[in-house]
Every structure is written in structure tokens, then in C-alpha cells.
Design an enzyme around this catalytic site. Sequence first.
Site, short mmCIF file in Angstrom:
data_model
loop_
_atom_site.label_atom_id
_atom_site.label_comp_id
_atom_site.label_asym_id
_atom_site.label_seq_id
_atom_site.Cartn_x
_atom_site.Cartn_y
_atom_site.Cartn_z
CG ASP A 130 -25.55 -9.50 5.11
OD1 ASP A 130 -24.88 -8.49 5.41
OD2 ASP A 130 -26.33 -10.05 5.89
CG ASP A 131 -24.76 -4.81 4.16
OD1 ASP A 131 -24.73 -4.38 5.30
OD2 ASP A 131 -25.78 -5.26 3.63
#
Length: 669
Positions: free
Chosen positions: A537-538
Site C-alpha cells: 500500500d506504499d
Amino acid sequence: HPHDAEIYPPPSEVSQGAHISSISEYRQMYKRSIEEPDEFWKEISAGFHWNKPWTTCSKVNYDLKKGDISIKWFLEGETNMCYNCLDRHVEAGHGDQIAYLWDGNDDEEDKFTYAQILDKVQRMANVLLSCGVMKGDPVAIYLPMIIELPVAMLACARIGAVHSVIFGGFSAESLAGRILDSKCKVVITADGVMRGPKPIKLLEITDDAVKLCQKEEHEAPDHVLVVQRLGETRMPISAGLTPRHKLLSELMSKADSKCPITWMAAEDPLFMLYTSGSTGKPKGVLHTTAGYMIWAATTFKYTFDYHEKDIFFCTADCGWITGHTYIAYGPMLNRATQVLFEGIPTHPSTGRFWEVCAKYKVTQFYTAPTAIRALMRYGDEPVTRNDLSHLRILGSVGEPINAEAWKWYHKVVGNDRCPVVDTWWQTETGGHMITPLPGATTLKPGSATLPFFGVVPIVLDAEGNEIEQMECSGYLAVKQSWPGQMRTVYGDHHRFEQTYFTLFNGENKLISDRFYITGDGCRRDKDGYYFLTGRVDDVINVSGHRIGTAEVESALDEHHDCTEAAVVGYPHPIKGEGIYAYITLRPGCDPSEELRAQLKSQVRHDIGAFAAPDVIHFVSGLPKTRSGKIMRRILRKVAAGTTDDLGDISTLADPSVVAQIISTIPKKA
């Protein structure tokens, strides 16, 4: 990638005495661990005490289509973690060996032998039994880094209680949530602790948490056992004590010094440890007895190349998985002598870590990149004024380490002669998964290098397919089970399956459901070395380019004026996602347009023009949790311009940084 070409072969003085002394030896053992796992683990498990031997090495289902995810190791076996950490060493005549060299916040010192720890553990186990704690009952531990913390963990393991350690920096709300989720009847805490120059009122926080539990209509814990760390004069507590409170030192001095072992089935729970999810409330990661024991001991032995007479120093707090596996359990299983450190790295001076290393002649030092980057700011002198000639191995844990910090650590702390073991693993994995072995692995700055024995990492593409070619990037997954793997989320097996065995792409389409999904992205180079690129998610998708935030941060960190960088994605009208970089500058350096341009060109130089930040936001500090992790959720919302709903910021070490960040938002291009 500018650093791929830089390699650091293992120094011959480390290889010569190492448990694994060449890459060919590693490859041979690795091959056996994958192709003949039963034989491999049988040999390793013979080094432990079993009350009843195991019969089946493992029984695992990883495929949701075939039914519930199920992970079992060393079936039919019976053992006890505490017995393997303490009793067997004392019975073998090693009771006088130092187990812990305790180094307190304000230059206080103490030391404890294996026999002394065993005595304390048996007394504390008897105290827990007297409070009605039975096998399988959860016990909450909310303590600073004092000897009672590992003692409490080992006492729970002795009688089969399931400990839930909560880091002493969490708020009353966080503590109450964890007590409620696991329904603990006993909490072990302290009056307070000095964190650097600042007193933390742990008992007050615990009492507030107990009140919150009562509000929730859950019977609050029956017993609050209190260690008087600071004592009545520095932290007066006697006026507020109720029948629920009991002073632990009084109970332990009266307790019987002998407590029999409760033998545990291999898959009986050992502990739970809460970790934040990307969604929802924290989840209780559950580890069981035998597999975790063997994983903790084996990874410790080989990754740190531990030998008798070595002095190990892991700077983590036992409130995190690193302190469980590499302070309370792994070293003790190997009969190690280690430093137990209560303070902070900058108190009373910025040379504190290095002074402790010199004082105890530390041979292996294990810390986090956050700490390394923070200490780099103060230059080399606080390090070089100390005699660090005993250091043999340096370790890094908790997040990918950027190449610049890696090289400073290697050169300045390790004097260019200590291998840096950059260990990739998670709360969920129980111990190291991808890591160099110091006597065998050629190192590359910023790479966790190669898989540990029994670990089969794979890289999945955007469709969830396993990428066959060596050089690639994508989602990091693990193909088969290993002994130290978590077994479930406490009380919520469905959440365990959904979180760790399903992978959805950006359009929320299920693309994988038969591997362990790590939640991390990675790059694998032509030599099969893994570089972790940050959480999935980064990962930012800029004009179709997948860019790991950790890679951009690493490039920005290379600039000599940048102390720390945090990078997030934000909605961009043309590229889909733009790159937004928050930068803290070294003391005495002021923001300028020229510096902005230099930082962008640094990224262009290291990664490519497509990865240059669209926005550079100079800030005085980043929003960090008390464990030092950056709370990226807040940074994403600020970058996206949605500052009216930042959610709960009470768990931040310094919530005031958020207002400062919002007040200095630059204009977007």
C-alpha cells in the site's frame, strides 16, 4: 539501480569461525531445507528438550479452495519454551553464566545469571498461579525494559499462560483495547519509568485503561501486579492503591522458589502480540510453542553467528516482536549473554548506544534504521570516541535500510570490517525470513539478500502470477509454510485468512489465494537478491510506473542536508498518482528552492526522472508512533488535501507535529 554494483564480500576473519562459512555451504543447507524438510528440521529439533517427541514434521493447507488455512508443525510433540530457555542450561551446569547485563536509563547497572533468572521466573509463575491464572489464559504485560519483563514472559511460558506484551509507550485507550480483545484477568505493570529525562506514569495509564474496560461492561482485570521501578519517593503510588493492586516484589519474595513445568503440545499457544492492520482494529498475532521456539533459536544462531562468550545487544523493546524473538527467547535458547537496555539512544548523550557497546564489549549489535538515521545526524565523533573493536556483526531490523545509512553504519560503526545483516521479517513470521549470513553472504547495501532455511519467497505480478525470471519486481509472497509462522489472528481466523492469504489488485479483483501474502513489495536482482521496496500500500503508480516509496526515500536520504524523508502518493490530474515527499533537514539548514531542485535531481539521478517528487514539503518533524514507525495514513491525507478527517492521532509520540505539517503545506505544481 546505483547501488547494485557495490558488493561487500564476507570478511575472512568472520568467515573463518562462522557456523556457515561459505555461500556454497549456505546453498547446500538451503537446498536440503526445501527438498528434505523433515530430515532438515529433525536434525535441528534434536538440539532441544522434548517431553514427548514429535511424529509428523508439518501438516499445512495454504489453499483456500481446499478449505480453511491450517498450519501445524512438530505434531504430537510436547515441550516447554521456559524449560528450553532456562532449566536445561542450569541443569547442565551453566547456572552461573550471565544471562542479562541490564543497563538502566540513568547509568544504572545490574546483572543476572541464568540461575537467578530461573529463580525469579519460578517465583513469578507461582504468583500468577496464585492469581488464578491457568494454562491457556491470557496475561497482559505492560512494563518498561526492566528484568521483570522477560521474566514475566518466561513465567507465562512456564505455566502455559499466553502473554500479550503491550509496549510501554501505548496510551490507556490502546492498552484497554488489547485487554478487552483478549479478556486478560491479570495485568503486570510498573509504577512508572524514566524515558530519557521524562517520567512516564505507567500505573496511572494502566488504571485509566482498567476504568475504560469497566465502561465497556467487560469485567476489568481482577489483578494489577505492580513493579516499583521508580519507588515511592520518585513515583508515589501508595495513596491510589486498591484491593485490585498488588506489589509484585512483596508477592515474589513470599512465593515458593520452585514451580513445576507445564508441558505444552507443539501447537499450544505461546503468546499473542497486537499489530496494526491497514484496516480495522489491531489484530492479535498468535504464535504457538514448538515451531516458534525452533525458528527463534535457529535464526538467532545463524543470522548473528552467535558463539559462546559473545555479548549480544538488541536495542528493541520487548513490546515488539523483535524483543520477543531476539531478547526474551532466541538468545536464551542459545544460552547467550546479552544487554537489556532500558534507555533511549540520545540520553544522556547522543553516544549512548556506542558507550553501551564499549562498556560491555558487545560483539553483535542489532538496531533499527530509524535509530541509525537519527544518530547519523550527530556526525561520526560520538561513535569514534568509543572503543568498538569487539563488534563483529551489525544488524538492521524493522524497515528497509537506505543505502546511505547502510554505508555509514558499515563504515563508521563497523569500521569497514563488520558485516551488516539487514533482516527482513514481520511480527507474523516469528523470525528472520530473508537475511544475509555474516560468514557466507556477499552484501549489497539496501538488500536483505537471500532467504533463510526453509523459506521460499516468490514474486507475484499485477495479475497474481508467479514471476519466473530472476530480475523482476512485484508483490512478495511466500510459497510454503515455515515453523515460525503465525497460526491465526486471536479470535478471528477469518480475518487471518483474508489478510494473509488473499491478494487483491488496484481494481479490488482477487488475484491470489494460495500463498502467504506479505503485504510488502520487492525487487529481485539478477543474483536473486531481494530488495524490499516498502508496503504494497506504499507503492505508487505514476504514469504506469510502479514506484516503491522506500526507494524514493532512500534516494532523498542520500542528500547530505536530508535527515529523513517520507514519501506518499497523492491524486494527480495527469499521472494518476503523484509523488509527495516530506523532508526533515539537518539542524542549521534552511529550506530553499535551490534545495528543492537538488533533492529532485538526486532522485532523478538514483532512480530516473519518472520517480522525481512532484511536491517537496519541508517539515520540522514526521508523525511517528512511539515505536518510531511513521504514520503514513496522516501524510497521505495531508498530501491529498483531506486534512479535516485525520482519524485518531493520540498514539503519536508527538501529536503537535501534525498541526505544524498542515500549517506549512506548499502549493502543488
